[in-house]
Design a protein around this motif. Structure first.
Motif, PDB file in Angstrom:
ATOM      1  N   ALA A   1     -21.189 -10.156  -4.230  1.00 52.12           N
ATOM      2  CA  ALA A   1     -21.026 -10.969  -5.433  1.00 52.12           C
ATOM      3  C   ALA A   1     -20.255 -10.199  -6.513  1.00 52.12           C
ATOM      4  CB  ALA A   1     -22.385 -11.392  -5.959  1.00 52.12           C
ATOM      5  N   ASP A   2     -20.555  -8.918  -6.646  1.00 53.51           N
ATOM      6  CA  ASP A   2     -19.859  -8.114  -7.662  1.00 53.51           C
ATOM      7  C   ASP A   2     -18.376  -7.974  -7.338  1.00 53.51           C
ATOM      8  OD1 ASP A   2     -22.005  -7.652  -9.373  1.00 53.51           O
ATOM      9  OD2 ASP A   2     -22.672  -5.882  -8.285  1.00 53.51           O
ATOM     10  N   SER A   3     -18.048  -7.881  -6.047  1.00 54.24           N
ATOM     11  CA  SER A   3     -16.641  -7.737  -5.644  1.00 54.24           C
ATOM     12  C   SER A   3     -15.841  -8.984  -5.991  1.00 54.24           C
ATOM     13  CB  SER A   3     -16.543  -7.447  -4.143  1.00 54.24           C
ATOM     14  OG  SER A   3     -17.190  -6.244  -3.823  1.00 54.24           O
ATOM     15  N   MET A   4     -16.412 -10.140  -5.688  1.00 50.60           N
ATOM     16  CA  MET A   4     -15.740 -11.395  -6.033  1.00 50.60           C
ATOM     17  C   MET A   4     -15.657 -11.555  -7.542  1.00 50.60           C
ATOM     18  SD  MET A   4     -17.184 -14.114  -3.226  1.00 50.60           S
ATOM     19  CE  MET A   4     -16.298 -15.440  -4.020  1.00 50.60           C
TER      20      MET A   4
ATOM     21  N   ARG B   1     -11.385  -2.431   9.479  1.00 48.44           N
ATOM     22  CA  ARG B   1     -10.510  -1.296   9.207  1.00 48.44           C
ATOM     23  C   ARG B   1     -11.187  -0.269   8.294  1.00 48.44           C
ATOM     24  NH1 ARG B   1      -8.448  -2.959  12.841  1.00 48.44           N
ATOM     25  NH2 ARG B   1      -9.471  -1.049  13.486  1.00 48.44           N
ATOM     26  N   GLY B   2     -12.472  -0.458   8.041  1.00 45.58           N
ATOM     27  CA  GLY B   2     -13.228   0.506   7.253  1.00 45.58           C
ATOM     28  C   GLY B   2     -13.113   0.324   5.749  1.00 45.58           C
ATOM     29  N   ALA B   3     -12.518  -0.787   5.313  1.00 41.91           N
ATOM     30  CA  ALA B   3     -12.383  -1.046   3.871  1.00 41.91           C
ATOM     31  C   ALA B   3     -13.622  -1.782   3.368  1.00 41.91           C
ATOM     32  CB  ALA B   3     -11.134  -1.873   3.589  1.00 41.91           C
ATOM     33  N   SER B   4     -14.148  -1.371   2.228  1.00 44.24           N
ATOM     34  CA  SER B   4     -15.324  -2.007   1.645  1.00 44.24           C
ATOM     35  C   SER B   4     -14.946  -3.304   0.940  1.00 44.24           C
ATOM     36  CB  SER B   4     -15.986  -1.060   0.642  1.00 44.24           C
ATOM     37  OG  SER B   4     -15.130  -0.864  -0.477  1.00 44.24           O
ATOM     38  N   SER B   5     -15.949  -4.068   0.553  1.00 43.26           N
ATOM     39  CA  SER B   5     -15.681  -5.307  -0.192  1.00 43.26           C
ATOM     40  C   SER B   5     -15.045  -4.996  -1.543  1.00 43.26           C
ATOM     41  CB  SER B   5     -16.966  -6.112  -0.381  1.00 43.26           C
ATOM     42  OG  SER B   5     -17.919  -5.369  -1.114  1.00 43.26           O
ATOM     43  N   ALA B   6     -15.405  -3.852  -2.120  1.00 47.23           N
ATOM     44  CA  ALA B   6     -14.795  -3.449  -3.393  1.00 47.23           C
ATOM     45  C   ALA B   6     -13.314  -3.125  -3.195  1.00 47.23           C
ATOM     46  CB  ALA B   6     -15.529  -2.242  -3.971  1.00 47.23           C
ATOM     47  N   GLN B   7     -12.982  -2.453  -2.104  1.00 46.01           N
ATOM     48  CA  GLN B   7     -11.573  -2.147  -1.811  1.00 46.01           C
ATOM     49  C   GLN B   7     -10.792  -3.424  -1.534  1.00 46.01           C
ATOM     50  OE1 GLN B   7     -12.654   0.785   1.254  1.00 46.01           O
ATOM     51  NE2 GLN B   7     -11.332   2.262   0.210  1.00 46.01           N
ATOM     52  N   MET B   8     -11.417  -4.349  -0.836  1.00 46.69           N
ATOM     53  CA  MET B   8     -10.782  -5.640  -0.585  1.00 46.69           C
ATOM     54  C   MET B   8     -10.499  -6.355  -1.898  1.00 46.69           C
ATOM     55  SD  MET B   8     -12.338  -8.893   1.533  1.00 46.69           S
ATOM     56  CE  MET B   8     -11.456 -10.475   1.596  1.00 46.69           C
ATOM     57  N   SER B   9     -11.495  -6.400  -2.772  1.00 50.52           N
ATOM     58  CA  SER B   9     -11.343  -7.058  -4.065  1.00 50.52           C
ATOM     59  C   SER B   9     -10.242  -6.405  -4.886  1.00 50.52           C
ATOM     60  CB  SER B   9     -12.667  -6.994  -4.828  1.00 50.52           C
ATOM     61  OG  SER B   9     -12.532  -7.544  -6.121  1.00 50.52           O
TER      62      SER B   9
ATOM     63  N   GLY C   1      -0.968  -0.434   0.302  1.00 47.72           N
ATOM     64  CA  GLY C   1      -1.960   0.574   0.652  1.00 47.72           C
ATOM     65  C   GLY C   1      -3.204   0.589  -0.213  1.00 47.72           C
ATOM     66  N   VAL C   2      -3.286  -0.330  -1.183  1.00 49.88           N
ATOM     67  CA  VAL C   2      -4.384  -0.306  -2.157  1.00 49.88           C
ATOM     68  C   VAL C   2      -5.754  -0.505  -1.497  1.00 49.88           C
ATOM     69  CG1 VAL C   2      -5.388  -1.555  -4.129  1.00 49.88           C
ATOM     70  CG2 VAL C   2      -2.959  -0.978  -4.113  1.00 49.88           C
ATOM     71  N   ALA C   3      -5.785  -1.247  -0.411  1.00 47.83           N
ATOM     72  CA  ALA C   3      -7.064  -1.506   0.263  1.00 47.83           C
ATOM     73  C   ALA C   3      -7.707  -0.239   0.820  1.00 47.83           C
ATOM     74  CB  ALA C   3      -6.880  -2.520   1.389  1.00 47.83           C
ATOM     75  N   PHE C   4      -6.899   0.819   0.943  1.00 50.68           N
ATOM     76  CA  PHE C   4      -7.424   2.066   1.490  1.00 50.68           C
ATOM     77  C   PHE C   4      -7.589   3.148   0.420  1.00 50.68           C
ATOM     78  CE2 PHE C   4      -5.099  -0.160   4.845  1.00 50.68           C
ATOM     79  CZ  PHE C   4      -6.139  -0.353   5.744  1.00 50.68           C
ATOM     80  N   GLU C   5      -7.375   2.750  -0.837  1.00 52.21           N
ATOM     81  CA  GLU C   5      -7.595   3.670  -1.951  1.00 52.21           C
ATOM     82  C   GLU C   5      -9.005   3.472  -2.502  1.00 52.21           C
ATOM     83  OE1 GLU C   5      -4.572   2.727  -4.777  1.00 52.21           O
ATOM     84  OE2 GLU C   5      -2.922   3.357  -3.469  1.00 52.21           O
ATOM     85  N   LYS C   6      -9.484   4.448  -3.260  1.00 50.03           N
ATOM     86  CA  LYS C   6     -10.801   4.326  -3.870  1.00 50.03           C
ATOM     87  C   LYS C   6     -10.782   3.190  -4.883  1.00 50.03           C
ATOM     88  CE  LYS C   6     -14.424   6.845  -6.312  1.00 50.03           C
ATOM     89  NZ  LYS C   6     -14.871   8.117  -6.916  1.00 50.03           N
ATOM     90  N   ALA C   7     -11.772   2.312  -4.785  1.00 44.36           N
ATOM     91  CA  ALA C   7     -11.850   1.159  -5.692  1.00 44.36           C
ATOM     92  C   ALA C   7     -12.679   1.508  -6.923  1.00 44.36           C
ATOM     93  CB  ALA C   7     -12.471  -0.029  -4.970  1.00 44.36           C
ATOM     94  N   PRO C   8     -12.437   0.828  -8.027  1.00 42.75           N
ATOM     95  CA  PRO C   8     -13.271   1.048  -9.219  1.00 42.75           C
ATOM     96  C   PRO C   8     -14.704   0.599  -8.965  1.00 42.75           C
ATOM     97  CG  PRO C   8     -11.808  -0.842  -9.528  1.00 42.75           C
ATOM     98  CD  PRO C   8     -11.368  -0.171  -8.269  1.00 42.75           C
TER      99      PRO C   8
END
Length: 218
Positions: free
Chosen positions: A1-4, A32-40, A151-158
């Motif tokens: 929910a927080d990611s959306m 691919r190992g990306a979290s919901s936060a990285q997806m968002s 490449g943003v999906a594989f970077e650290k998300a806020p």
């Protein structure tokens, strides 16, 4: 929910496809190992950079990292486009897809990191060609936005913790009727749970409650 909620807070939901995009593409990001936060972060950043909606960058990620990167033939074409001879391109593609499909998280992430690094080393024109080769029409659908965000999906998300609660609080502050609406919805749910006969008997009370809400709005 927080990611959306983070995506919504960042760019809104102009094409009303945020929820559907998360529902459809989250398995590809997870694989691919990306979290919901990285997806968002990837989706909202790409929209900020000019993508038409959330679906298009989601479709790009699926096509590149969820389909083409797993296929030896597609990756052979990619390595050939990067200047490798046919036999060398085939060898590189076999090694790459073996890592991606190995089931070993570290191997798969290493292969993705190598691909991202190769993309990052390219000139703008080369990158555009590569993303079109890997993403087919999805590369073109995202226009220039994807050139900046691939490449943003594989970077650290806020940190997105608590974003949903913040949005709810802001909504309640902006609209005093929110609490009444929530109470009404809760009342409907409780009455439905009790059973049909009692629900029918409660209809006059519900109508009176609704009229009070209407009066309050006025």
């Amino acid at each position: 929910a927080d990611s959306m909620a983070h995506a919504y807070k960042s760019v809104g939901d102009p094409q009303k496809d945020l929820a559907d995009t998360f529902w459809e593409y989250s398995p590809y990001f997870a694989s691919r190992g990306a979290s919901s936060a990285q997806m968002s972060n990837f989706l909202s950043t790409t929209v900020q950079e000019g993508a038409f909606n959330f679906d298009k960058p989601g479709d790009f990620f699926k096509e590149v990292f969820g389909v083409k990167a797993l296929n030896t033939g597609d990756m052979t074409s990619y390595f050939e486009s990067r200047g490798a001879g046919k036999s060398e391109a085939a060898r590189q593609a076999a090694a790459f897809t073996a890592d991606i499909n190995s089931g070993d998280k570290q191997q798969a992430q290493g292969a993705i990191a190598a691909l991202i690094a190769d993309l990052a080393s390219q000139s703008r024109n080369e990158l555009k060609q590569s993303l079109t080769t890997l993403g087919s029409a999805t590369g073109e659908d995202n226009a220039d936005a994807i050139l900046k965000t691939y490449g943003v999906a594989f970077e650290k998300a806020p940190d997105m913790t608590g974003t949903a609660d913040q949005l709810v609080s802001q909504q309640q502050a902006a609209n005093p009727m929110t609490q009444y609406i929530q109470a009404q919805n809760q009342m409907k749910t409780q009455l439905q749970d009790i059973g049909g006969n009692i629900m029918q008997a409660s209809v006059p009370a519900m109508k009176e409650f609704n009229s009070l809400l209407t009066d309050n709005k006025g």
